[in-house]
Design a protein around this motif. Structure first.
Motif, mmCIF file in Angstrom:
data_model
loop_
_atom_site.group_PDB
_atom_site.id
_atom_site.type_symbol
_atom_site.label_atom_id
_atom_site.label_comp_id
_atom_site.label_asym_id
_atom_site.label_seq_id
_atom_site.Cartn_x
_atom_site.Cartn_y
_atom_site.Cartn_z
ATOM 1 N N GLU A 199 -3.381 81.446 -41.975
ATOM 2 C CA GLU A 199 -4.368 80.556 -42.594
ATOM 3 C C GLU A 199 -3.900 80.007 -43.941
ATOM 4 O O GLU A 199 -4.414 79.004 -44.416
ATOM 5 N N ASP A 200 -2.918 80.674 -44.558
ATOM 6 C CA ASP A 200 -2.393 80.177 -45.836
ATOM 7 C C ASP A 200 -1.121 79.350 -45.677
ATOM 8 O O ASP A 200 -0.559 78.872 -46.664
ATOM 9 N N LEU A 201 -0.656 79.224 -44.437
ATOM 10 C CA LEU A 201 0.585 78.476 -44.195
ATOM 11 C C LEU A 201 0.260 77.033 -43.831
ATOM 12 O O LEU A 201 -0.486 76.784 -42.877
ATOM 13 N N SER A 202 0.806 76.100 -44.594
ATOM 14 C CA SER A 202 0.551 74.687 -44.260
ATOM 15 C C SER A 202 1.432 74.294 -43.074
ATOM 16 O O SER A 202 2.487 74.883 -42.853
ATOM 17 N N ASN A 217 3.331 71.962 -42.939
ATOM 18 C CA ASN A 217 4.659 71.619 -43.456
ATOM 19 C C ASN A 217 5.511 72.863 -43.714
ATOM 20 O O ASN A 217 6.727 72.845 -43.508
ATOM 21 N N GLY A 218 4.856 73.952 -44.149
ATOM 22 C CA GLY A 218 5.581 75.216 -44.332
ATOM 23 C C GLY A 218 6.097 75.726 -42.996
ATOM 24 O O GLY A 218 7.240 76.192 -42.875
ATOM 25 N N PHE A 219 5.245 75.642 -41.974
ATOM 26 C CA PHE A 219 5.622 76.049 -40.613
ATOM 27 C C PHE A 219 6.821 75.207 -40.144
ATOM 28 O O PHE A 219 7.833 75.720 -39.679
ATOM 29 N N THR A 256 8.949 73.510 -41.919
ATOM 30 C CA THR A 256 10.159 73.715 -42.722
ATOM 31 C C THR A 256 11.025 74.825 -42.134
ATOM 32 O O THR A 256 12.240 74.676 -41.999
ATOM 33 N N VAL A 257 10.385 75.939 -41.770
ATOM 34 C CA VAL A 257 11.164 77.065 -41.232
ATOM 35 C C VAL A 257 11.712 76.730 -39.846
ATOM 36 O O VAL A 257 12.859 77.047 -39.528
ATOM 37 N N LEU A 258 10.917 76.051 -39.024
ATOM 38 C CA LEU A 258 11.440 75.629 -37.714
ATOM 39 C C LEU A 258 12.584 74.626 -37.865
ATOM 40 O O LEU A 258 13.542 74.647 -37.102
ATOM 41 N N ALA A 272 18.935 80.435 -42.639
ATOM 42 C CA ALA A 272 17.545 80.708 -42.239
ATOM 43 C C ALA A 272 16.625 80.567 -43.438
ATOM 44 O O ALA A 272 17.053 80.673 -44.583
ATOM 45 N N GLY A 273 15.362 80.311 -43.144
ATOM 46 C CA GLY A 273 14.359 80.253 -44.208
ATOM 47 C C GLY A 273 13.260 81.252 -43.887
ATOM 48 O O GLY A 273 12.935 81.445 -42.709
ATOM 49 N N ASN A 274 12.730 81.867 -44.904
ATOM 50 C CA ASN A 274 11.690 82.868 -44.631
ATOM 51 C C ASN A 274 10.836 83.157 -45.858
ATOM 52 O O ASN A 274 11.297 83.024 -46.983
ATOM 53 N N GLY A 302 26.521 75.691 -47.105
ATOM 54 C CA GLY A 302 25.283 76.110 -47.754
ATOM 55 C C GLY A 302 24.793 75.037 -48.700
ATOM 56 O O GLY A 302 25.478 74.033 -48.925
ATOM 57 N N ARG A 303 23.596 75.270 -49.241
ATOM 58 C CA ARG A 303 23.013 74.237 -50.097
ATOM 59 C C ARG A 303 23.396 74.395 -51.560
ATOM 60 O O ARG A 303 23.290 73.466 -52.341
ATOM 61 N N ARG A 304 23.771 75.632 -51.943
ATOM 62 C CA ARG A 304 24.004 75.884 -53.368
ATOM 63 C C ARG A 304 25.500 75.950 -53.688
ATOM 64 O O ARG A 304 26.190 76.869 -53.235
ATOM 65 N N THR A 312 19.841 92.498 -48.859
ATOM 66 C CA THR A 312 19.825 91.092 -48.427
ATOM 67 C C THR A 312 18.595 90.397 -49.003
ATOM 68 O O THR A 312 17.610 91.060 -49.358
ATOM 69 N N THR A 313 18.646 89.072 -49.037
ATOM 70 C CA THR A 313 17.489 88.300 -49.516
ATOM 71 C C THR A 313 16.303 88.571 -48.597
ATOM 72 O O THR A 313 15.169 88.717 -49.039
ATOM 73 N N GLY A 314 16.591 88.605 -47.280
ATOM 74 C CA GLY A 314 15.527 88.842 -46.303
ATOM 75 C C GLY A 314 14.770 90.108 -46.640
ATOM 76 O O GLY A 314 13.536 90.135 -46.674
ATOM 77 N N MET A 315 15.519 91.172 -46.938
ATOM 78 C CA MET A 315 14.906 92.472 -47.207
ATOM 79 C C MET A 315 14.060 92.421 -48.482
ATOM 80 O O MET A 315 12.935 92.911 -48.515
HETATM 81 N N1 COA Z 1 4.030 80.786 -48.904
HETATM 82 C C1 COA Z 1 3.418 79.738 -48.288
HETATM 83 N N2 COA Z 1 3.991 78.522 -48.140
HETATM 84 C C2 COA Z 1 5.247 78.350 -48.629
HETATM 85 C C3 COA Z 1 5.936 79.392 -49.279
HETATM 86 C C4 COA Z 1 5.294 80.663 -49.407
HETATM 87 N N3 COA Z 1 5.897 81.706 -49.992
HETATM 88 N N4 COA Z 1 7.159 78.914 -49.656
HETATM 89 C C5 COA Z 1 7.199 77.629 -49.259
HETATM 90 N N5 COA Z 1 6.066 77.293 -48.648
HETATM 91 C C6 COA Z 1 5.702 75.974 -48.097
HETATM 92 C C7 COA Z 1 5.569 74.987 -49.221
HETATM 93 O O1 COA Z 1 4.293 75.081 -49.824
HETATM 94 C C8 COA Z 1 5.789 73.663 -48.489
HETATM 95 O O2 COA Z 1 4.660 73.254 -47.774
HETATM 96 P P1 COA Z 1 3.628 72.107 -48.392
HETATM 97 O O3 COA Z 1 4.477 70.889 -48.561
HETATM 98 O O4 COA Z 1 2.576 71.950 -47.343
HETATM 99 O O5 COA Z 1 3.131 72.657 -49.671
HETATM 100 C C9 COA Z 1 6.812 74.035 -47.447
HETATM 101 O O6 COA Z 1 6.754 75.462 -47.288
HETATM 102 C C10 COA Z 1 8.240 73.663 -47.853
HETATM 103 O O7 COA Z 1 8.490 74.283 -49.094
HETATM 104 P P2 COA Z 1 9.678 73.814 -50.064
HETATM 105 O O8 COA Z 1 9.715 74.725 -51.225
HETATM 106 O O9 COA Z 1 9.547 72.346 -50.326
HETATM 107 O O10 COA Z 1 10.931 73.995 -49.097
HETATM 108 P P3 COA Z 1 12.432 74.127 -49.454
HETATM 109 O O11 COA Z 1 13.140 73.287 -48.489
HETATM 110 O O12 COA Z 1 12.739 73.920 -50.898
HETATM 111 O O13 COA Z 1 12.727 75.700 -49.175
HETATM 112 C C11 COA Z 1 12.138 77.654 -47.894
HETATM 113 C C12 COA Z 1 12.704 76.248 -47.889
HETATM 114 C C13 COA Z 1 10.673 77.583 -48.275
HETATM 115 C C14 COA Z 1 12.288 78.244 -46.502
HETATM 116 C C15 COA Z 1 12.846 78.550 -48.941
HETATM 117 O O14 COA Z 1 12.266 79.823 -48.906
HETATM 118 C C16 COA Z 1 14.341 78.665 -48.697
HETATM 119 O O15 COA Z 1 15.077 77.775 -49.050
HETATM 120 N N6 COA Z 1 14.819 79.757 -48.119
HETATM 121 C C17 COA Z 1 16.235 79.973 -47.809
HETATM 122 C C18 COA Z 1 16.671 81.340 -48.098
HETATM 123 C C19 COA Z 1 15.906 82.384 -47.319
HETATM 124 O O16 COA Z 1 14.701 82.339 -47.188
HETATM 125 N N7 COA Z 1 16.572 83.339 -46.809
HETATM 126 C C20 COA Z 1 15.904 84.392 -46.098
HETATM 127 C C21 COA Z 1 16.616 84.751 -44.888
HETATM 128 S S1 COA Z 1 15.722 86.006 -44.024
#
Ligand code: COA
Length: 297
Positions: free
Chosen positions: A106-109, A111-113, A115-117, A98-100, A43-45, A205-208
């Motif tokens: 329209e509000d998702l950049s 880069n946000g898309f 990041t999750v992929l 996972a990230g979520n 994990g990262r933390r 869970t965090t997801g929930m």
């Molecule tokens: N709404 C819209 N965009 C968002 C967002 C939100 N709530 N959170 C992040 N983003 C976008 C950021 O704006 C950024 O895009 P940009 O550079 O165009 O502005 C991009 O996503 C990356 O964000 P960043 O905060 O730099 O990424 P990170 O690597 O620090 O974190 C995440 C990754 C965003 C997925 C973070 O939620 C995470 O670490 N999650 C892990 C834990 C988790 O979600 N668990 C759930 C399991 S179901």
């Protein structure tokens, strides 16, 4: 809840779990450990890893934590190698990181898309890629003549479509595709089973808390007849089934563990009304034989 599995179903196995120090991933780590496996969590933390490892060790489970980000190939490689160095081999890889977040398209950049992929889909592939050498039949440290197991944590969002989840839906669709492709190719070539689990909403869970805050989930219960929250235990038991010999013939499938929730549809007509309506329509069609022009009646 007590496990219905024997305590030694994973005896002697070594499992590496990304995202294995918190949430669903941690419960899988815990149950795998209780059932005989040695556990490495990634994990990262650091603080989250440390507390997961001491909690596992307090249950008598051999456990170690490695910090790393599945988005970085060098981290994936280092953690897989450190796990093998520490425990001597690798039998099971669970991709639970996972990230979520909720966001409208329209509000998702982009880069946000991305990041999750990167976390869910590319991260899963990267971990599998780095672990192959150790998981394949005859790999370093493997005494058994069979290959190991990969377990990918997925979702049901992409079976239909889900509001504010375009990024995660796309990411998990790719994960399911990886599960099938690797099951075919690595199952055939290296005797590695590759399966997935698609959890529904799981309490505590965090997801929930991120995706379905209390006020939203209580509203959802009103119109989703099958709405029920699952427990992390439910997912861990499915993981145990797939990882144990009970699942030895299961390859390339993603088990949905959601109480049937993804099948939910609002009931548009009450049951009593449907009985009446259906009879009325039936009687009407009997009175009007099909195919006869109405002018002849
Ligand atoms: N709404 C819209 N965009 C968002 C967002 C939100 N709530 N959170 C992040 N983003 C976008 C950021 O704006 C950024 O895009 P940009 O550079 O165009 O502005 C991009 O996503 C990356 O964000 P960043 O905060 O730099 O990424 P990170 O690597 O620090 O974190 C995440 C990754 C965003 C997925 C973070 O939620 C995470 O670490 N999650 C892990 C834990 C988790 O979600 N668990 C759930 C399991 S179901």
């Amino acid at each position: 809840m007590e496990s219905p599995f024997k305590g030694d179903v994973l005896k002697g196995k070594v499992a590496l779990l990304t995202g294995g120090a918190s949430g669903i991933g941690f419960e899988i780590s815990r149950q795998f450990g209780i059932h005989g496996a040695s556990i490495a969590v990634m994990g990262r933390r650091k603080s989250v890893l440390d507390s997961a490892v001491s909690s596992l060790q307090s249950l008598g489970i051999p456990a170690v934590g490695f910090d790393g980000d599945v988005r970085k190939q060098e981290d994936a490689k280092r953690v897989v190698e450190s796990t093998v160095k520490h425990f001597g081999k690798l039998d099971i890889l669970v991709n639970a990181a996972a990230g979520n977040f909720l966001v409208s398209p329209e509000d998702l950049s982009p880069n946000g898309f991305r990041t999750v992929l990167d976390i869910d889909s590319v991260g899963t592939f990267t971990m599998c890629h780095e672990a192959l050498k150790y998981l394949k039949k005859g790999g370093p440290g493997r005494r058994s003549s069979s290959g190991g197991l990969i377990l990918n944590i997925s979702a049901t969002l992409h079976y239909t479509a889900s509001w504010y989840q375009i990024h995660v839906s796309a990411a998990k669709a790719a994960v399911d595709s990886l599960t099938r492709s690797l099951a075919l190719e690595w199952g055939t070539d290296y005797d590695i089973r590759v399966n997935g689990i698609a959890p529904g909403p799981i309490s505590d869970t965090t997801g929930m808390s991120k995706l379905s805050p209390e006020e939203i989930s209580s509203k959802a219960r009103e119109y989703m007849p099958l709405y029920k929250l699952g427990e992390k235990w439910d997912i861990a038991m499915s993981a145990l089934y797939l990882a144990s010999d009970a699942g030895k013939y299961v390859n390339g499938t993603t088990i949905v563990v959601d109480g049937g929730l993804w099948l939910s549809r609002p009931r548009h007509i009450p049951k009593d009304a449907v009985k009446q309506l259906s009879r009325t329509v039936e009687n009407r069609s009997r009175a009007t034989p099909v195919g006869l022009p109405t002018s002849k009646l």
